[in-house]
Design an enzyme around this catalytic site. Structure first.
Site, PDB file in Angstrom:
ATOM      1  N   GLY A  11     -36.020  54.638  21.486  1.00 33.29           N
ATOM      2  CA  GLY A  11     -36.000  54.791  22.829  1.00 33.29           C
ATOM      3  C   GLY A  11     -37.196  54.354  23.415  1.00 33.29           C
ATOM      4  O   GLY A  11     -37.794  54.818  24.418  1.00 33.29           O
ATOM      5  N   ALA A  12     -37.670  53.237  22.972  1.00 29.95           N
ATOM      6  CA  ALA A  12     -39.231  52.616  23.350  1.00 29.95           C
ATOM      7  C   ALA A  12     -39.272  52.240  24.930  1.00 29.95           C
ATOM      8  O   ALA A  12     -40.454  52.341  25.177  1.00 29.95           O
ATOM      9  CB  ALA A  12     -39.502  51.480  22.349  1.00 29.95           C
ATOM     10  N   ASN A 105     -23.922  60.513  20.745  1.00 29.92           N
ATOM     11  CA  ASN A 105     -25.368  60.616  20.285  1.00 29.92           C
ATOM     12  C   ASN A 105     -25.380  60.845  18.538  1.00 29.92           C
ATOM     13  O   ASN A 105     -26.321  60.386  17.938  1.00 29.92           O
ATOM     14  CB  ASN A 105     -26.042  61.898  20.981  1.00 29.92           C
ATOM     15  CG  ASN A 105     -26.774  61.541  22.233  1.00 29.92           C
ATOM     16  OD1 ASN A 105     -27.298  60.167  22.187  1.00 29.92           O
ATOM     17  ND2 ASN A 105     -26.600  62.123  23.318  1.00 29.92           N
ATOM     18  N   GLY A 130     -34.603  63.282  21.040  1.00 31.01           N
ATOM     19  CA  GLY A 130     -33.411  63.146  21.763  1.00 31.01           C
ATOM     20  C   GLY A 130     -32.478  64.213  21.839  1.00 31.01           C
ATOM     21  O   GLY A 130     -32.236  64.691  20.558  1.00 31.01           O
ATOM     22  N   ASP A 159     -41.241  73.575  23.840  1.00 27.28           N
ATOM     23  CA  ASP A 159     -40.609  75.053  24.369  1.00 27.28           C
ATOM     24  C   ASP A 159     -41.879  75.776  24.003  1.00 27.28           C
ATOM     25  O   ASP A 159     -42.278  76.961  24.709  1.00 27.28           O
ATOM     26  CB  ASP A 159     -39.468  75.433  23.585  1.00 27.28           C
ATOM     27  CG  ASP A 159     -38.467  74.322  23.669  1.00 27.28           C
ATOM     28  OD1 ASP A 159     -37.896  74.284  25.026  1.00 27.28           O
ATOM     29  OD2 ASP A 159     -37.935  73.633  22.884  1.00 27.28           O
ATOM     30  N   ARG A 162     -44.921  75.599  26.286  1.00 27.12           N
ATOM     31  CA  ARG A 162     -44.459  76.164  27.538  1.00 27.12           C
ATOM     32  C   ARG A 162     -44.643  77.650  27.492  1.00 27.12           C
ATOM     33  O   ARG A 162     -45.166  78.189  28.463  1.00 27.12           O
ATOM     34  CB  ARG A 162     -42.906  75.650  27.876  1.00 27.12           C
ATOM     35  CG  ARG A 162     -42.893  74.382  28.371  1.00 27.12           C
ATOM     36  CD  ARG A 162     -41.462  74.008  28.340  1.00 27.12           C
ATOM     37  NE  ARG A 162     -41.048  72.696  29.038  1.00 27.12           N
ATOM     38  CZ  ARG A 162     -40.137  72.118  28.759  1.00 27.12           C
ATOM     39  NH1 ARG A 162     -38.863  72.506  28.376  1.00 27.12           N
ATOM     40  NH2 ARG A 162     -39.830  70.806  29.428  1.00 27.12           N
ATOM     41  N   HIS A 187     -33.221  74.248  20.785  1.00 24.60           N
ATOM     42  CA  HIS A 187     -33.666  73.584  22.150  1.00 24.60           C
ATOM     43  C   HIS A 187     -32.776  73.424  23.285  1.00 24.60           C
ATOM     44  O   HIS A 187     -32.149  72.584  23.490  1.00 24.60           O
ATOM     45  CB  HIS A 187     -34.404  72.263  21.884  1.00 24.60           C
ATOM     46  CG  HIS A 187     -34.867  71.643  23.039  1.00 24.60           C
ATOM     47  ND1 HIS A 187     -36.034  71.789  23.787  1.00 24.60           N
ATOM     48  CD2 HIS A 187     -34.460  70.446  23.875  1.00 24.60           C
ATOM     49  CE1 HIS A 187     -36.068  71.355  24.666  1.00 24.60           C
ATOM     50  NE2 HIS A 187     -35.291  70.217  24.760  1.00 24.60           N
TER      51      HIS A 187
HETATM   52  P1  NAX Z   1     -34.787  57.626  29.122  1.00 27.82           P
HETATM   53  O1  NAX Z   1     -33.430  57.618  29.329  1.00 27.82           O
HETATM   54  O2  NAX Z   1     -35.949  57.280  29.887  1.00 27.82           O
HETATM   55  O3  NAX Z   1     -35.024  56.800  27.617  1.00 27.82           O
HETATM   56  C1  NAX Z   1     -34.134  56.849  26.600  1.00 27.82           C
HETATM   57  C2  NAX Z   1     -34.402  55.361  26.032  1.00 27.82           C
HETATM   58  O4  NAX Z   1     -33.503  55.530  24.809  1.00 27.82           O
HETATM   59  C3  NAX Z   1     -33.617  54.392  26.511  1.00 27.82           C
HETATM   60  O5  NAX Z   1     -34.656  53.302  26.894  1.00 27.82           O
HETATM   61  C4  NAX Z   1     -32.432  54.084  26.036  1.00 27.82           C
HETATM   62  O6  NAX Z   1     -32.130  52.580  26.330  1.00 27.82           O
HETATM   63  C5  NAX Z   1     -32.751  54.347  24.667  1.00 27.82           C
HETATM   64  N1  NAX Z   1     -31.450  54.349  23.689  1.00 27.82           N
HETATM   65  C6  NAX Z   1     -30.501  54.854  23.958  1.00 27.82           C
HETATM   66  N2  NAX Z   1     -29.749  54.780  22.829  1.00 27.82           N
HETATM   67  C7  NAX Z   1     -30.555  54.403  22.028  1.00 27.82           C
HETATM   68  C8  NAX Z   1     -30.281  53.978  20.609  1.00 27.82           C
HETATM   69  N3  NAX Z   1     -29.106  53.873  19.836  1.00 27.82           N
HETATM   70  N4  NAX Z   1     -31.361  53.499  19.913  1.00 27.82           N
HETATM   71  C9  NAX Z   1     -32.688  53.330  20.315  1.00 27.82           C
HETATM   72  N5  NAX Z   1     -32.734  53.812  21.651  1.00 27.82           N
HETATM   73  C10 NAX Z   1     -31.764  54.124  22.327  1.00 27.82           C
HETATM   74  O7  NAX Z   1     -34.956  59.277  28.398  1.00 27.82           O
HETATM   75  P2  NAX Z   1     -36.438  59.997  27.931  1.00 27.82           P
HETATM   76  O8  NAX Z   1     -36.788  60.854  29.499  1.00 27.82           O
HETATM   77  O9  NAX Z   1     -37.399  59.110  27.386  1.00 27.82           O
HETATM   78  O10 NAX Z   1     -35.917  61.214  27.208  1.00 27.82           O
HETATM   79  C11 NAX Z   1     -35.401  60.833  25.935  1.00 27.82           C
HETATM   80  C12 NAX Z   1     -34.465  61.911  25.122  1.00 27.82           C
HETATM   81  O11 NAX Z   1     -35.551  62.995  25.160  1.00 27.82           O
HETATM   82  C13 NAX Z   1     -33.369  62.325  26.184  1.00 27.82           C
HETATM   83  O12 NAX Z   1     -32.369  62.776  25.078  1.00 27.82           O
HETATM   84  C14 NAX Z   1     -33.889  63.926  26.553  1.00 27.82           C
HETATM   85  O13 NAX Z   1     -32.976  64.660  26.713  1.00 27.82           O
HETATM   86  C15 NAX Z   1     -34.905  64.125  25.306  1.00 27.82           C
HETATM   87  N6  NAX Z   1     -35.808  65.515  25.742  1.00 27.82           N
HETATM   88  C16 NAX Z   1     -36.201  66.196  24.794  1.00 27.82           C
HETATM   89  C17 NAX Z   1     -37.045  67.179  25.091  1.00 27.82           C
HETATM   90  C18 NAX Z   1     -37.403  68.179  23.849  1.00 27.82           C
HETATM   91  O14 NAX Z   1     -38.148  68.908  24.008  1.00 27.82           O
HETATM   92  N7  NAX Z   1     -36.746  67.929  22.561  1.00 27.82           N
HETATM   93  C19 NAX Z   1     -37.719  67.431  26.269  1.00 27.82           C
HETATM   94  C20 NAX Z   1     -37.579  66.324  26.889  1.00 27.82           C
HETATM   95  C21 NAX Z   1     -36.169  65.421  26.948  1.00 27.82           C
HETATM   96  O15 NAX Z   1     -35.425  66.018  27.913  1.00 27.82           O
END
Ligand code: NAX
Length: 327
Positions: A11-12, A105, A130, A159, A162, A187
């Site tokens: 997700g770089a 996912n 993710g 969490d 927070r 989470h």
């Molecule tokens: P973004 O939508 O800004 O970025 C996600 C990136 O992942 C995109 O560049 C997309 O192209 C890429 N991606 C999608 N499928 C992929 C794959 N198969 N291989 C590699 N890359 C892929 O999201 P962002 O705000 O960076 O959040 C990323 C994830 O973190 C989300 O699932 C979000 O729900 C989760 N979170 C988790 C948190 C935690 O505490 N565990 C908190 C923050 C966030 O909500």
């Protein structure tokens, strides 16, 4: 300086990676003497944007950056990786059912688990960010039979942080004086941020807080903080999530001090009545490069009910991905 460490970030091109990569490149996980080889993985349509992020990392002229590779190929991305931050996931789109999200996912984390199993270094450490993070970590771990279960963790440190911050504010205490917080379960909104064992400078704090404040204010505030950030900032948590991911990996590599502990979601051995295999938040210390679950804490009826409710959600997610043929 020591040998370079290979770190893969998926997700770089996304929002969290935009904070995470610069912290990694600045030495916040491995310290000022360890160069990093960064591997940036994203999907084909986002590779150009990831190249732009890499250009900015170059423009920081950071002395610890040994190399940056950008790829859309998971096998190449994880080959020889010592650490993997699995951030990339498919966001929940309009009209998408929860099962659609789980299956989209699930397939990503199944394939990445296989790639990690095939090519990562023997000391691989995985932090899944993710969502649904716990179940994605569970799926990846199930497809990496040669990697010890304890190498797959999910991020509940945000969490945890927070909870620490909310408690510090309530007590008027510096965060540094607090210890003994844990966030049990998933989470998600069912998580149980628990300050039953928390001390301030060694003294218990819980008695002064009151059950009502804990149940009606503290727990929901922490559990719904992600939604609160979206409502106020207009965008989901990014820098705080990246900071928590760095905290988790840094503590894993360098250890937690003394007897203090933190929260890590990892495959349970059944501690505290959780279900073996399910990736759940547990109180953990890091010693010798491994997470150890803190044992022997007493659990009362209030805690039992909260832990059981969140673990029940994890079991239903586990069963759902199983029914989808993902494990
Ligand atoms: P973004 O939508 O800004 O970025 C996600 C990136 O992942 C995109 O560049 C997309 O192209 C890429 N991606 C999608 N499928 C992929 C794959 N198969 N291989 C590699 N890359 C892929 O999201 P962002 O705000 O960076 O959040 C990323 C994830 O973190 C989300 O699932 C979000 O729900 C989760 N979170 C988790 C948190 C935690 O505490 N565990 C908190 C923050 C966030 O909500």
């Amino acid at each position: 300086s020591t040998a370079p460490v290979t770190v893969t970030v998926t997700g770089a091109a996304g929002k969290i990676a935009y904070s995470l990569l610069f912290r990694l490149a600045s030495g916040l996980v491995y310290g000022p003497d360890t160069p990093v080889r960064l591997r940036l993985l994203d999907i084909p349509s986002a590779v150009t944007a990831a190249e732009g992020v890499a250009m900015e990392i170059e423009d920081c002229a950071l002395p610890l950056v040994d190399s940056i590779e950008i790829t859309d190929d998971a096998t190449a991305a994880f080959d020889g990786a010592n650490a993997a931050f699995l951030v990339g996931a498919m966001p929940r789109g309009k009209g998408m059912e929860r099962s659609d999200l789980l299956s989209a996912n699930g397939a990503i984390f199944r394939d990445q688990g296989r790639s990690i199993n095939a090519g990562a270094a023997d000391d691989i450490r995985v932090v899944v960010v993710g969502n649904p993070a716990n179940t994605n970590a569970y799926i990846a771990h199930r497809h990496a039979p040669d990697v010890p279960a304890g190498r797959f963790t999910a991020l509940m440190r945000l969490d945890h942080n927070r909870a620490l911050s909310q408690l510090a504010t309530r007590l008027g205490a510096p965060v540094a004086e607090l210890d003994g917080v844990v966030v049990w379960g998933n989470h998600s909104a069912t998580q149980f941020p628990d300050v039953s064992y928390t001390t301030r400078a060694g003294e218990p704090v819980t008695a002064g807080l009151g059950r009502d404040w804990l149940a009606d204010t503290f727990i929901p505030r922490v559990a719904n903080r992600g939604s609160e950030i979206i409502a106020v900032r207009g965008s989901s948590s990014a820098a705080s999530a990246a900071g928590a991911a760095v905290d988790q990996m840094r503590d894993w590599v360098h250890g937690t001090p003394g007897e203090s502990w933190t929260t890590v979601a990892l495959p349970s051995d059944g501690q505290y009545g959780t279900v073996p295999g399910v990736v759940t938040g547990l109180p953990c210390r890091s010693h010798g490069g491994e997470w150890e679950v803190v044992e022997g804490l007493e659990i009362d009826d209030f805690q039992r009910a909260r832990i059981d409710a969140s673990v029940a959600e994890l079991i239903s997610e586990r069963d759902a991905v199983h029914a989808l043929g993902l494990t």
